[in-house]
Design an enzyme around this catalytic site. Sequence first.
Site, short mmCIF file in Angstrom:
data_model
loop_
_atom_site.label_atom_id
_atom_site.label_comp_id
_atom_site.label_asym_id
_atom_site.label_seq_id
_atom_site.Cartn_x
_atom_site.Cartn_y
_atom_site.Cartn_z
N ASP A 80 0.30 -4.01 0.35
CA ASP A 80 -0.02 -3.36 1.65
C ASP A 80 -1.42 -3.60 1.94
O ASP A 80 -2.57 -3.75 1.09
CB ASP A 80 0.26 -1.89 1.45
CG ASP A 80 0.36 -1.37 2.95
OD1 ASP A 80 1.68 -0.90 3.27
OD2 ASP A 80 -0.56 -1.17 3.67
N LYS A 161 12.34 -4.19 7.76
CA LYS A 161 12.41 -3.60 9.02
C LYS A 161 12.40 -4.64 10.17
O LYS A 161 11.73 -5.50 9.89
CB LYS A 161 11.22 -2.70 8.98
CG LYS A 161 11.02 -2.13 10.36
CD LYS A 161 9.80 -1.18 10.24
CE LYS A 161 9.69 0.00 9.58
NZ LYS A 161 8.84 0.90 9.52
#
Length: 206
Positions: A80, A161
């Site tokens: 991340d 996603k």
Amino acid sequence: MNRTKSSKRWLQEHFDDVYVKKAQAEGYRSRAVYKLKEIDDKESLIKPGMTVVDLGASPGGWTQYASEKMKGSGRLVALDILPMDALPNVEFILGDFREDNVLQELINLIPQRTLDLLLSDMAPNMSGSSAIDIPRAMYLVELAFDFAEKMLKPGGNMLVKIFHGSGFDELVKQARASFEKVVIRKPSASRSRSKETYLLAKGYNL
């Protein structure tokens, strides 16, 4: 003034949210864990001994769930742009997946064609304008898809996603050309007003 009202409304929704309360009660880092859990309960994506990469991992809800399911065996790498508190049996890369040096660092950890599962809950910083946000989000999906095609082993799976909008149909078509099964999921924990869904692609074909 409108932003203040909007912020107050979001905070109220957040604290009233059943999944927020559930995550707090069950010791998970974020409500997002229940999106993955619902899909995994149906599809049995995560098993001990797997090699798994989690993109857009912070604050670590998905990674935490995957670590629990893997029971300390296999390899779990999280990445991340934001920091993430350490989790047991998890290797974490702090960096922007869009940058070549960060991507290379990830590739160096995972030998090619050994990846069982790619998870991606990546999303751009939202501006509130669909004309800006959707292309940014689709770009992240494309990057995740490219990584999956290079790294997944035959029969590997991907859950990413994806937002409804321009480019959605093309990406689904592309996935169907490379995987045996492709479905779109909207977990119960996804807020109804959100355009987010999840593309599940199973059975990667080289």
